[in-house]
Design a protein around this motif. Structure first.
Motif, PDB file in Angstrom:
ATOM      1  N   ALA B 143       0.888  -1.168   0.000  1.00 21.14           N
ATOM      2  CA  ALA B 143       0.000   0.000   0.000  1.00 21.14           C
ATOM      3  C   ALA B 143       0.918   1.207   0.000  1.00 21.14           C
ATOM      4  O   ALA B 143       1.851   1.283   0.804  1.00 21.14           O
ATOM      5  N   HIS B 144       0.733   2.085  -0.949  1.00 24.55           N
ATOM      6  CA  HIS B 144       1.621   3.243  -1.014  1.00 24.55           C
ATOM      7  C   HIS B 144       0.858   4.550  -1.151  1.00 24.55           C
ATOM      8  O   HIS B 144      -0.308   4.567  -1.535  1.00 24.55           O
ATOM      9  N   MET B 145       1.545   5.633  -0.820  1.00 25.79           N
ATOM     10  CA  MET B 145       0.936   6.965  -0.855  1.00 25.79           C
ATOM     11  C   MET B 145       1.198   7.628  -2.198  1.00 25.79           C
ATOM     12  O   MET B 145       2.272   7.456  -2.781  1.00 25.79           O
ATOM     13  N   GLU B 146       0.229   8.380  -2.668  1.00 24.40           N
ATOM     14  CA  GLU B 146       0.428   9.178  -3.870  1.00 24.40           C
ATOM     15  C   GLU B 146      -0.611  10.290  -3.896  1.00 24.40           C
ATOM     16  O   GLU B 146      -1.331  10.506  -2.924  1.00 24.40           O
ATOM     17  N   GLU B 147      -0.669  10.992  -5.012  1.00 29.78           N
ATOM     18  CA  GLU B 147      -1.633  12.088  -5.138  1.00 29.78           C
ATOM     19  C   GLU B 147      -2.589  11.789  -6.285  1.00 29.78           C
ATOM     20  O   GLU B 147      -2.213  11.146  -7.259  1.00 29.78           O
ATOM     21  N   ASP B 148      -3.806  12.277  -6.144  1.00 29.42           N
ATOM     22  CA  ASP B 148      -4.788  12.095  -7.212  1.00 29.42           C
ATOM     23  C   ASP B 148      -4.491  13.095  -8.336  1.00 29.42           C
ATOM     24  O   ASP B 148      -3.695  14.018  -8.166  1.00 29.42           O
ATOM     25  N   ALA B 149      -5.128  12.896  -9.476  1.00 30.26           N
ATOM     26  CA  ALA B 149      -4.920  13.764 -10.634  1.00 30.26           C
ATOM     27  C   ALA B 149      -6.143  14.647 -10.838  1.00 30.26           C
ATOM     28  O   ALA B 149      -7.184  14.433 -10.232  1.00 30.26           O
ATOM     29  N   GLY B 150      -6.024  15.634 -11.706  1.00 32.04           N
ATOM     30  CA  GLY B 150      -7.150  16.507 -12.021  1.00 32.04           C
ATOM     31  C   GLY B 150      -8.215  15.774 -12.830  1.00 32.04           C
ATOM     32  O   GLY B 150      -8.026  14.637 -13.248  1.00 32.04           O
ATOM     33  N   LYS B 151      -9.317  16.462 -13.037  1.00 30.83           N
ATOM     34  CA  LYS B 151     -10.435  15.838 -13.738  1.00 30.83           C
ATOM     35  C   LYS B 151     -10.574  16.430 -15.132  1.00 30.83           C
ATOM     36  O   LYS B 151     -10.664  17.649 -15.268  1.00 30.83           O
ATOM     37  N   LEU B 152     -10.587  15.561 -16.125  1.00 31.66           N
ATOM     38  CA  LEU B 152     -10.722  16.013 -17.507  1.00 31.66           C
ATOM     39  C   LEU B 152     -12.149  15.821 -18.011  1.00 31.66           C
ATOM     40  O   LEU B 152     -12.764  14.795 -17.740  1.00 31.66           O
ATOM     41  N   THR B 153     -12.640  16.818 -18.712  1.00 32.14           N
ATOM     42  CA  THR B 153     -13.928  16.675 -19.387  1.00 32.14           C
ATOM     43  C   THR B 153     -13.639  16.816 -20.873  1.00 32.14           C
ATOM     44  O   THR B 153     -13.008  17.787 -21.295  1.00 32.14           O
ATOM     45  N   HIS B 154     -14.053  15.808 -21.636  1.00 28.59           N
ATOM     46  CA  HIS B 154     -13.764  15.852 -23.064  1.00 28.59           C
ATOM     47  C   HIS B 154     -14.929  16.495 -23.797  1.00 28.59           C
ATOM     48  O   HIS B 154     -16.047  16.003 -23.734  1.00 28.59           O
ATOM     49  N   ALA B 155     -14.631  17.610 -24.434  1.00 21.31           N
ATOM     50  CA  ALA B 155     -15.697  18.343 -25.112  1.00 21.31           C
ATOM     51  C   ALA B 155     -15.753  17.925 -26.577  1.00 21.31           C
ATOM     52  O   ALA B 155     -14.731  17.679 -27.201  1.00 21.31           O
ATOM     53  N   GLY B 156     -16.938  17.858 -27.087  1.00 20.62           N
ATOM     54  CA  GLY B 156     -17.091  17.465 -28.474  1.00 20.62           C
ATOM     55  C   GLY B 156     -18.344  16.640 -28.617  1.00 20.62           C
ATOM     56  O   GLY B 156     -19.039  16.383 -27.646  1.00 20.62           O
ATOM     57  N   ALA B 157     -18.611  16.241 -29.827  1.00 18.80           N
ATOM     58  CA  ALA B 157     -19.868  15.573 -30.136  1.00 18.80           C
ATOM     59  C   ALA B 157     -20.070  14.328 -29.282  1.00 18.80           C
ATOM     60  O   ALA B 157     -21.148  14.093 -28.745  1.00 18.80           O
ATOM     61  N   SER B 158     -19.004  13.517 -29.109  1.00 18.67           N
ATOM     62  CA  SER B 158     -19.190  12.215 -28.482  1.00 18.67           C
ATOM     63  C   SER B 158     -19.143  12.292 -26.960  1.00 18.67           C
ATOM     64  O   SER B 158     -19.710  11.446 -26.281  1.00 18.67           O
ATOM     65  N   GLY B 159     -18.452  13.319 -26.399  1.00 15.74           N
ATOM     66  CA  GLY B 159     -18.263  13.360 -24.958  1.00 15.74           C
ATOM     67  C   GLY B 159     -17.230  12.342 -24.510  1.00 15.74           C
ATOM     68  O   GLY B 159     -16.902  12.252 -23.340  1.00 15.74           O
ATOM     69  N   ARG B 160     -16.721  11.550 -25.416  1.00 15.92           N
ATOM     70  CA  ARG B 160     -15.685  10.575 -25.083  1.00 15.92           C
ATOM     71  C   ARG B 160     -14.354  11.082 -25.589  1.00 15.92           C
ATOM     72  O   ARG B 160     -14.281  12.052 -26.333  1.00 15.92           O
ATOM     73  N   ILE B 161     -13.310  10.365 -25.186  1.00 12.62           N
ATOM     74  CA  ILE B 161     -11.982  10.837 -25.543  1.00 12.62           C
ATOM     75  C   ILE B 161     -11.751  10.746 -27.050  1.00 12.62           C
ATOM     76  O   ILE B 161     -11.136  11.625 -27.654  1.00 12.62           O
ATOM     77  N   GLN B 162     -12.305   9.691 -27.662  1.00 10.26           N
ATOM     78  CA  GLN B 162     -12.175   9.575 -29.107  1.00 10.26           C
ATOM     79  C   GLN B 162     -13.114  10.589 -29.756  1.00 10.26           C
ATOM     80  O   GLN B 162     -14.282  10.643 -29.404  1.00 10.26           O
ATOM     81  N   GLY B 163     -12.584  11.364 -30.624  1.00 12.99           N
ATOM     82  CA  GLY B 163     -13.426  12.318 -31.341  1.00 12.99           C
ATOM     83  C   GLY B 163     -13.682  13.606 -30.596  1.00 12.99           C
ATOM     84  O   GLY B 163     -14.492  14.419 -31.026  1.00 12.99           O
ATOM     85  N   ALA B 164     -12.987  13.816 -29.457  1.00 14.34           N
ATOM     86  CA  ALA B 164     -13.175  15.061 -28.721  1.00 14.34           C
ATOM     87  C   ALA B 164     -12.466  16.190 -29.461  1.00 14.34           C
ATOM     88  O   ALA B 164     -11.426  16.001 -30.075  1.00 14.34           O
ATOM     89  N   ASP B 165     -13.055  17.380 -29.399  1.00 19.09           N
ATOM     90  CA  ASP B 165     -12.425  18.531 -30.048  1.00 19.09           C
ATOM     91  C   ASP B 165     -11.347  19.128 -29.147  1.00 19.09           C
ATOM     92  O   ASP B 165     -10.312  19.579 -29.592  1.00 19.09           O
ATOM     93  N   TYR B 166     -11.646  19.150 -27.846  1.00 16.86           N
ATOM     94  CA  TYR B 166     -10.671  19.634 -26.863  1.00 16.86           C
ATOM     95  C   TYR B 166     -11.096  19.105 -25.500  1.00 16.86           C
ATOM     96  O   TYR B 166     -12.180  18.531 -25.353  1.00 16.86           O
ATOM     97  N   SER B 167     -10.245  19.309 -24.523  1.00 18.18           N
ATOM     98  CA  SER B 167     -10.558  18.840 -23.173  1.00 18.18           C
ATOM     99  C   SER B 167     -10.453  20.011 -22.203  1.00 18.18           C
ATOM    100  O   SER B 167      -9.672  20.929 -22.404  1.00 18.18           O
ATOM    101  N   LEU B 168     -11.273  19.934 -21.132  1.00 21.29           N
ATOM    102  CA  LEU B 168     -11.239  20.963 -20.092  1.00 21.29           C
ATOM    103  C   LEU B 168     -10.741  20.322 -18.809  1.00 21.29           C
ATOM    104  O   LEU B 168     -11.102  19.196 -18.480  1.00 21.29           O
TER     105      LEU B 168
END
Lengths: 113, 509
Positions: B143-168
């Motif tokens: 069990a080890h310590m670390e830090e969480d990462a930020g949250k990405l929202t993929h903008a674009g028609a699909s809302g998924r990472i594939q086909g996203a226009d950009y990410s926030l």
């Protein structure tokens, strides 16, 4: 003879997302080789009673109290951002890596060794 | 593996679970990430809070500004040691942090501060209990310590990472303290592998909740699971190629994801194919996984010791003082409470499922009987909460209030029906049960004059019923209680009504 090969440098350049020309790769292979050889000489000088260290100061357990300190407003956070939208940083679409990039750290080393 | 073969493998029909288990032995490796509930982040004094406006819980450290330095949250380290102890791990006498480098905008530093070769806790085990009571030991690697990462929202028609226009990107979550728990390969589970995976994650969630080191809300991502699955022929001794299904974020989904991956692997292997080592994404709607990223040499994270942080040294005294603070292990506590309260298996399971163990325990400790505490929490309070779409614990009903309500019933001041109304008024902020009863004039009519008048009126209006009672059909009295209740606005005591009717008819009750 250096342990650093041209293949190592190409690999590192790829990991670091740095494009390098043939001439640059050649030069960097030699330079990194010199650095590694120099460190090796220092290692030879250190006796077995000198433990390896990742920090120059003999300090341990430097902790912070779990008390909330200063925090940015969204405007402050985004002040230097090249682009923003909805109080969030706007970044180019990421097509090559999925959202799994982080939080898996020891997957390959740990779970199925 | 080229993409053509990959597509071909994805097209292979999964085997049924039964067939898969008859032919192959599953091997699992589970990684659970636990977000700690510290006030601040792992390496910065920015707040660790959920649900706030984007990029308002960050400071220069979380945003990876040049020249900033991390500072370790001492409480997070203590939480990690406590968790290590609860997982029966050895605690490292000395450990350090490491940088895990990768390019992805969820961390603005281009590395995640984690631990690599020196985790704070290692070599433990957890005993998980399956539905039928059988126990299975899961060995813990580290069990080890670390830090969480930020949250990405993929903008674009699909809302998924594939086909996203950009990410926030919102960095509020970046730097939230995480503990990653990694199991050793889980072998010998056979057909119970999916069940064991579910029970394991559930047990980890209970443990961190019991330790009060995490809010442990899976729907908020406080506890997340990555499930590694591979298959081998029985007795093969060599593990097959594994897949890693990411971010399976509910207890049920863990079971379903493992089941599906066993079936998928078996389908490919039985058709003579080979498994691609890759990450898979869990899809809740279809209960299947889809191909993510193929493991490649880009997974070379160039870990190296974090030069901005000094090592952590744990003394025996420190570890033992933390061990002394550990609460009773959840499994042990449940066994103890179930026996003490005398609930049936089913009743107790329902209480656990409703997440009301703590509330009932507290109510009992305030003097309510276990049966009364269960009746209120599982009954009226749950019903009210459900109607208002909140958690029962979120209604703000105190144990003392339940005890008071019950005392009012016991004293005959109010009946069950009125008590339920009083509870609702209490939730609406009308004060203590006694105040509500007084202010609303809800006290059961014990004034014999008023009650007798109401009973006499009911008897006069229902001569047929009176005849039946006279003839010895005492059950018929029930038909008089309704009108009396109506007359007294529900405040009559049914037992008392019965008594008066019998007195009027010259019979002994």
């Amino acid at each position: 003879m250096s342990e650093i090969s041209r293949t190592d440098v190409e690999h590192l350049a790829k990991l670091a997302h740095i494009t390098m020309t043939d001439a640059e790769l050649e030069k960097m292979t030699n330079e990194l080789g010199v650095i590694v050889d120099s460190v090796k000489r220092i290692q030879e000088a250190a006796g077995e009673d000198v433990p390896a260290t990742s920090h120059p100061l003999p300090l341990t357990n430097v902790f912070r109290e779990d008390t909330v300190g200063h925090v940015f407003t969204a405007e402050e956070s985004l002040a230097s951002a090249p682009d923003a939208e909805d109080s969030r940083f706007k970044v180019p679409a990421i097509l090559t890596e999925a959202e799994d990039a982080v939080t898996s750290s020891v997957a390959q080393e740990g779970a199925h060794r | 593996m080229n993409t053509t073969t990959q597509a071909a493998m994805d097209a292979v029909e999964p085997l049924s679970f039964e067939e898969a288990i008859e032919t192959y032995e599953p091997v699992m490796g589970l990684e659970v990430h636990v977000e700690l509930n510290t006030a601040t982040k792992m390496f910065s004094s920015a707040p660790n809070a959920f649900g706030d406006e984007p990029n308002t819980n960050v400071n220069e450290v979380d945003l990876g500004m040049p020249g900033t330095l991390p500072a370790v949250n001492g409480k997070a380290v203590e939480s990690a040691i406590k968790l290590g102890l609860a997982l029966n791990c050895s605690i490292a006498e000395r450990c350090r942090f490491a940088r895990k480098q990768y390019f992805y905008p969820d961390t603005p530093k281009n590395w995640q501060t984690s631990q690599y070769d020196e985790p704070i806790a290692f070599d433990g085990h957890v005993d998980v209990e399956l539905d039928d009571g059988e126990k299975f030991r899961v060995e813990i690697e580290r069990a080890h310590m670390e830090e969480d990462a930020g949250k990405l929202t993929h903008a674009g028609a699909s809302g998924r990472i594939q086909g996203a226009d950009y990410s926030l990107v919102d960095y509020n979550r970046a730097g939230v303290p995480l503990i990653e728990i990694v199991t050793k390969p889980i072998t010998g589970a056979g057909r119970r592998a999916p069940e064991i995976a579910r029970a394991y994650v559930s047990t980890i969630r209970d443990i961190v909740k019991g330790l009060d080191i995490s809010d442990a809300r899976m729907e908020r991502g406080n506890v997340r699971c990555d499930a590694n699955v591979s298959l081998m022929r029985p007795g093969a001794g060599v593990f097959g190629t594994r897949s890693e299904t990411k971010n399976v974020n509910s207890i049920r989904a863990v079971e379903h994801a493992v089941t599906y991956e066993i079936r998928r692997h078996a389908g490919i292997l039985s058709a003579g194919g080979s498994i691609v080592q890759e990450t898979r994404h869990w899809k809740e709607d279809t209960r299947t996984t889809s191909s993510g990223r193929i493991k490649s040499d880009a997974d070379d994270y160039r870990y190296f010791p974090e030069p901005d942080l000094v090592p952590i040294v744990t003394t025996k005294e420190w570890v033992e003082s933390l061990r002394a603070e550990l609460p009773e292990p959840p499994a042990q506590r449940r066994r103890r409470l179930r026996e003490a309260w005398g609930y049936s298996e089913a009743e107790f399971r329902d209480v656990i499922a409703a997440g009301l163990l703590d509330q009932i325990e507290e109510t009992v400790s305030h003097g309510a009987s276990p049966a009364v505490a269960r009746k209120w929490w599982m009954g009226e309070i749950s019903r009210l909460a459900n109607a208002r779409e909140v958690e029962p614990a979120g209604l703000g009903v105190e144990s003392a209030t339940i005890v008071e309500l019950n005392e009012l019933i016991q004293a005959g001041s109010i009946n069950d029906k009125i008590a339920r109304q009083v509870l609702e008024h209490h939730v609406d902020g009308e004060g203590s049960p006694a105040d509500i009863v007084r202010n609303r004039g809800l006290e059961v009519v014990s004034d014999d004059g008023a009650l007798t008048a109401a009973v006499e009126k009911a008897m006069a209006e229902n001569p047929d019923v009176v005849e039946k009672v006279k003839a010895g059909k005492l059950k018929a009295i029930g038909a008089l209680i309704g009108p009396v209740m109506k007359e007294t606005r529900g405040q009559a005591d049914a037992g008392k009504v019965k008594q008066i009717v019998l007195e009027r008819l010259g019979r002994n009750s």
